[in-house]
Design an enzyme around this catalytic site. Structure first.
Site, PDB file in Angstrom:
ATOM      1  CB  CYS A 160       6.175  -0.517   2.201  1.00 40.48           C
ATOM      2  SG  CYS A 160       5.339  -2.098   2.331  1.00 40.48           S
ATOM      3  CG  HIS A 161       4.460  -0.948   8.176  1.00 37.39           C
ATOM      4  ND1 HIS A 161       5.392  -1.931   7.867  1.00 37.39           N
ATOM      5  CD2 HIS A 161       4.778  -0.489   9.411  1.00 37.39           C
ATOM      6  CE1 HIS A 161       6.221  -2.058   8.894  1.00 37.39           C
ATOM      7  NE2 HIS A 161       5.884  -1.195   9.836  1.00 37.39           N
TER       8      HIS A 161
END
EC number: 2.1.1.63
Length: 153
Positions: A116-117
């Protein structure tokens, strides 16, 4: 349930296994270490990622969440190492809104492995990160992948 902790450049991390699948990765050191072959492999893959020698995780995952969240996390998992996508672009892929995709990122139980980064704002800025260290951790992860982070104005 198996539990195994490891040290990382972002601080201590703890991996959780259930029924031969990784179900979570959390910041902090777990109280009761119960390593398994899968957790040892997962810890090695996470360490290899931080050492810059792994660009793709190869682990059985089964994060707990709704059908929508699982679709969102699957779409996030398709973002290649060293690239990013916007919340809106990912939302379009699974037929939802950018805000819903942001909520799915916020509730991702297996950060780093489900990357998700790599999800940024439409303008390419870093926004929200629920891992310890917040945006600093998100910036460190994308920097590790060779991406220059753009901080919000």
């Amino acid at each position: 349930m198996g539990i195994l902790s490891l040290h990382s450049p972002l601080g201590d991390l703890t991996l959780f296994e259930e029924d031969d699948h990784i179900i979570a990765l959390e910041w902090g050191w777990g109280d009761r270490q119960q390593p398994s072959a899968l957790l040892i492999e997962a810890a090695q893959q996470v360490q290899d990622y931080f050492d810059g020698v792994r660009t793709l995780f190869d682990l059985p995952l089964n994060p707990h969440g709704s059908d929508f969240q699982k679709r969102a996390w699957s779409a996030i998992s398709q973002i290649p190492y060293g690239t990013t996508q916007s919340y809106g672009d990912l939302a379009h892929k699974i037929g939802t809104k950018a805000r819903a995709m942001g909520n799915a990122c916020r509730t991702n139980p297996i950060p780093i492995i489900i990357p998700c980064h790599r999800v940024l704002s439409a303008q390419g800025n870093l926004t929200g990160y629920s891992g310890m260290g917040g945006l600093d951790s998100k910036a460190a992860l994308i920097r590790l992948e060779g991406i220059a982070p753009q901080l919000p104005l």
